[in-house]
Design a protein around this motif. Structure first.
Motif, PDB file in Angstrom:
ATOM      1  N   PRO A 197       5.941 -19.496  -1.671  1.00  0.00           N
ATOM      2  CA  PRO A 197       7.144 -19.010  -0.985  1.00  0.00           C
ATOM      3  C   PRO A 197       7.783 -20.028  -0.034  1.00  0.00           C
ATOM      4  CG  PRO A 197       5.197 -18.126   0.068  1.00  0.00           C
ATOM      5  CD  PRO A 197       4.706 -18.903  -1.116  1.00  0.00           C
ATOM      6  N   TYR A 198       7.400 -21.281  -0.149  1.00  0.00           N
ATOM      7  CA  TYR A 198       7.972 -22.318   0.713  1.00  0.00           C
ATOM      8  C   TYR A 198       7.813 -23.662   0.014  1.00  0.00           C
ATOM      9  CZ  TYR A 198       3.237 -21.013   1.897  1.00  0.00           C
ATOM     10  OH  TYR A 198       1.956 -20.575   1.806  1.00  0.00           O
ATOM     11  N   HIS A 199       8.385 -24.687   0.607  1.00  0.00           N
ATOM     12  CA  HIS A 199       8.340 -26.034   0.032  1.00  0.00           C
ATOM     13  C   HIS A 199       8.195 -27.029   1.165  1.00  0.00           C
ATOM     14  CE1 HIS A 199       9.225 -29.556  -2.378  1.00  0.00           C
ATOM     15  NE2 HIS A 199       9.333 -28.821  -3.465  1.00  0.00           N
ATOM     16  N   SER A 200       7.413 -28.064   0.936  1.00  0.00           N
ATOM     17  CA  SER A 200       7.245 -29.115   1.934  1.00  0.00           C
ATOM     18  C   SER A 200       8.597 -29.687   2.344  1.00  0.00           C
ATOM     19  CB  SER A 200       6.372 -30.244   1.366  1.00  0.00           C
ATOM     20  OG  SER A 200       6.412 -31.385   2.197  1.00  0.00           O
ATOM     21  N   ASP A 201       8.860 -29.762   3.639  1.00  0.00           N
ATOM     22  CA  ASP A 201      10.112 -30.354   4.115  1.00  0.00           C
ATOM     23  C   ASP A 201      10.129 -31.862   3.894  1.00  0.00           C
ATOM     24  OD1 ASP A 201      11.130 -27.942   4.970  1.00  0.00           O
ATOM     25  OD2 ASP A 201      10.241 -28.112   6.960  1.00  0.00           O
ATOM     26  N   ASN A 206      10.923 -32.853   0.018  1.00  0.00           N
ATOM     27  CA  ASN A 206      11.761 -31.852  -0.631  1.00  0.00           C
ATOM     28  C   ASN A 206      13.043 -32.516  -1.112  1.00  0.00           C
ATOM     29  OD1 ASN A 206      12.928 -29.521  -1.523  1.00  0.00           O
ATOM     30  ND2 ASN A 206      12.783 -28.423   0.420  1.00  0.00           N
ATOM     31  N   THR A 256      13.683 -24.077  -1.057  1.00  0.00           N
ATOM     32  CA  THR A 256      13.037 -23.242  -0.045  1.00  0.00           C
ATOM     33  C   THR A 256      11.720 -22.670  -0.558  1.00  0.00           C
ATOM     34  OG1 THR A 256      14.295 -21.319  -0.818  1.00  0.00           O
ATOM     35  CG2 THR A 256      15.230 -22.596   1.015  1.00  0.00           C
ATOM     36  N   SER A 257      11.434 -22.843  -1.850  1.00  0.00           N
ATOM     37  CA  SER A 257      10.188 -22.365  -2.434  1.00  0.00           C
ATOM     38  C   SER A 257       9.808 -23.313  -3.570  1.00  0.00           C
ATOM     39  CB  SER A 257      10.337 -20.938  -2.959  1.00  0.00           C
ATOM     40  OG  SER A 257      11.327 -20.880  -3.967  1.00  0.00           O
ATOM     41  N   THR A 263       3.519 -30.169  -1.189  1.00  0.00           N
ATOM     42  CA  THR A 263       3.571 -28.808  -0.658  1.00  0.00           C
ATOM     43  C   THR A 263       2.163 -28.209  -0.627  1.00  0.00           C
ATOM     44  OG1 THR A 263       5.825 -28.444  -1.442  1.00  0.00           O
ATOM     45  CG2 THR A 263       4.502 -26.488  -1.024  1.00  0.00           C
ATOM     46  N   VAL A 284       0.766 -28.070   3.147  1.00  0.00           N
ATOM     47  CA  VAL A 284       1.088 -26.733   3.637  1.00  0.00           C
ATOM     48  C   VAL A 284       0.060 -25.691   3.198  1.00  0.00           C
ATOM     49  CG1 VAL A 284       2.845 -24.927   3.723  1.00  0.00           C
ATOM     50  CG2 VAL A 284       3.549 -27.323   3.594  1.00  0.00           C
ATOM     51  N   ASN A 321       4.218 -14.010   2.123  1.00  0.00           N
ATOM     52  CA  ASN A 321       4.793 -15.104   2.895  1.00  0.00           C
ATOM     53  C   ASN A 321       4.028 -15.369   4.176  1.00  0.00           C
ATOM     54  OD1 ASN A 321       6.677 -14.968   0.911  1.00  0.00           O
ATOM     55  ND2 ASN A 321       8.440 -14.885   2.273  1.00  0.00           N
ATOM     56  N   THR A 325       2.151 -21.234   8.639  1.00  0.00           N
ATOM     57  CA  THR A 325       3.077 -22.340   8.472  1.00  0.00           C
ATOM     58  C   THR A 325       3.906 -22.577   9.724  1.00  0.00           C
ATOM     59  OG1 THR A 325       4.765 -20.835   7.592  1.00  0.00           O
ATOM     60  CG2 THR A 325       3.293 -21.885   6.003  1.00  0.00           C
TER      61      THR A 325
END
Length: 579
Positions: free
Chosen positions: A56-60, A63, A68-69, A123, A127, A217, A222
């Motif tokens: 439900p997220y992605h490494s900033d 990226n 966002t996922s 990710t 994360v 989530n 995180t």
């Protein structure tokens, strides 16, 4: 059974389970699923395979496509580590630095699958499974229907599995994955990182986290560390006093060089060395530090010059053409000779600017040998490393991101994101991330709407460009009444246009004009009213109020140079495209 799938699907029903949004089968993933099942069932190792794993997220940090996922085609776990597999079915081709479905460039892919899977790997690593630091993570791309030779500058052949090259691995996906583990780990070993087999207990822990799918989530913590600690501001300068080894990552204009100057100011009565990427930056830095602190005992040089000085039989041309492994061995050999002669000098502190271009050139060996004690400068030395991954050469054979990540084990890592440069022209600031995503935006109709203050001009030839430079830039500089001054301007040229005169692509020949000269170490501090030009790469790390950029039709091949050139502009930017 040696392999367990999460979820476990009936092999004879995959065409009805693994489908697109319209209900039609996803034959690429189906083929991959079946081969993983068949090959790993016969394995002597225990394997876990997750299909269609949704995060439900992605490494900033990695990226590339502003996601966002993340949705992983396959995640494979064994005692060797974790490998993320990105699968693209059907025929695949590349042209003009982009991937396409079909042999005839039928339909462009939205994402480069190699960058896509790299982002997924980080990710997981940073994360989702960030508590498993002893676990090895790597990635690979699988084109199950490509039964023909596949050549492209965009790919790393070591992490690509196709129907055509599977013969190199006895037609076994297991042997391919083990080869990926082995070759990737050997690269890490060069940089003092080794990995033991993952214990059954750790594998069970990983299963518990990933299986069957991630849908909550809130399952993983995180929260930003600074928020958790209640810290609103991080004063990096004060932090330099408390941390002897600092890694600072950030795009152009975030103040990395300003921090380096402040860092050097704090090194009272200490001897140090400042490593620059290129010759112009070296001479510019020398002038700045001399004006700032005339009594400073800082040796300022480039990485190449440093090793030429200590290895006289090697010339610059050799160094430039060295592969990663050859350069690494040269660094190791030079350090060994200095130790044998009792002439190895250690510095009280080391600063490395634009480090992204030398991470894979033995930078870790350099830090270990020339700082700290007992060749353990990575652990006990005093050093500051500044870098920007977006400005690194993007050749698929280089491991810049991986090596930068390895260095964080020994350093306190700060990441800057607030771009302070180009504050007078926020459009330049906004353009930089767009260039990273797709440099081709420069040639689109929407560019003028989005960036009205940045002029884009198209020229049919270098002669046409020369006439433009003389008529519209040089003549303005020559006028006494003009506000445009030579000292505030630079023409930055893509390297392909500073080539061989016999090939008809040498702009340097055309710019032999009064009041125009190439920027060099001899005139970089000269404020005379002349228009100076340089290659984009030689100007890396420097800046001017007004930048006149010269590039070919923008795309992924020259994306790197376009990004670096644009980021050099403080106030005004003009982009000249040679068609």
């Amino acid at each position: 059974m040696p392999v367990k799938f999460h979820p476990s699907n009936p092999i004879d029903a995959l065409e009805k389970i693994i489908v697109k949004d319209d209900g039609s089968p996803l034959y690429g993933e189906i083929t991959a699923y079946k081969k993983l099942f068949t090959d790993l069932t016969e394995s002597n190792l225990e394997w876990d395979v997750w299909h269609d794993l949704k995060l439900p997220y992605h490494s900033d940090q990695f990226n590339y496509y502003k996601k966002t996922s993340a949705q992983l085609d396959f995640l494979v776990l064994c005692q060797e580590g974790i490998i993320v597999l990105e699968v693209k079915g059907g025929a695949i081709s590349t042209d003009n630095s982009k991937f396409y479905y079909g042999r005839e460039l039928n339909s462009p892919m939205k994402q480069n699958p190699f960058k896509q899977v790299e982002g997924y790997k980080f990710t997981l690593k940073d994360v989702v499974l960030n508590n498993f630091k002893d676990c090895f993570f790597c990635e690979a791309v699988w084109f199950p229907h490509v039964d023909y030779p596949f050549e492209s500058k965009l790919i790393d052949k070591n992490v690509l599995f196709t129907s055509y090259n599977q013969a190199n691995f006895d037609y076994s996906i297991e042997k391919f994955m083990l080869k990926v583990f082995d070759s990737s780990k050997r690269k890490h070993e060069q940089h003092f990182r080794t990995y033991k087999a993952i214990s059954p207990k750790r594998i069970a822990n990983i299963r518990n986290i990933l299986s069957p799918t991630i849908i909550d989530n809130n399952k993983f913590n995180t929260i930003n560390t600074q928020e958790w600690l209640g810290i609103n501001n991080l004063d990096i300068i004060d932090g330099l006093d408390k941390n002897p080894r600092i890694l600072i990552e950030g795009p152009p204009g975030t103040g990395k060089t300003t921090i380096a100057k402040a860092y050097i100011d704090k090194q009272h009565n200490k001897s140090g060395i400042y490593i620059c990427w290129n010759n112009l930056l070296m001479h510019h830095t020398k002038k700045i530090l001399k004006d700032r602190n005339p009594s400073s005992e800082v040796e300022i040089t480039t990485f190449f010059k440093f090793f030429q000085k200590h290895n006289l039989q090697i010339d610059r041309k050799q160094l430039i053409n060295y592969t990663e492994d050859e350069f690494y061995e040269m660094v190791k050999e030079t350090i060994g000779k200095l130790e044998d002669n009792n002439s190895l000098r250690t510095y009280d502190f080391i600063v490395v600017d634009e480090a992204q271009d030398i991470f894979d050139r033995g930078l870790d060996l350099f830090i270990s040998a020339f700082s700290g004690s007992n060749n353990k400068g990575l652990e006990n030395g005093n050093s500051l490393i500044l870098y920007d991954l977006d400005q690194s050469y993007s050749g698929s054979s280089r491991n810049i991101i991986e090596l930068a990540d390895l260095m964080t084990v020994y350093f306190t890592h700060f990441k800057l994101s607030d771009i302070k440069r180009s504050a007078q022209n926020p459009e330049i600031k906004r353009l930089l991330p767009e260039i990273i995503e797709d440099a081709g935006i420069i040639s689109t109709e929407k560019f003028n709407r989005y960036f009205p203050s940045i002029e884009v001009l198209h020229h049919t030839s270098l002669v046409d460009l020369k006439n433009h430079i003389v008529k519209n830039i040089l003549n303005s500089i020559r006028k006494d009444s003009s506000s445009l001054k030579g000292k505030d301007c630079v023409v930055l040229i893509e390297s392909k246009f500073l080539g061989s005169p016999s090939m008809g692509n040498d702009l340097r020949e055309l710019l032999i004009i009064k009041d125009v000269e190439e920027l060099s170490q001899y005139n970089i501090a000269d404020d005379s009213n002349k228009l100076r030009f340089s290659s984009i790469l030689k100007f890396k790390g420097l800046e001017k109020k007004n930048v006149f950029l010269v590039i070919s039709d923008p795309g992924e091949i020259n994306q790197y140079e376009a990004y670096v050139g644009i980021s050099r502009a403080l106030l005004n930017l003009q982009i000249n495209v040679i068609m």
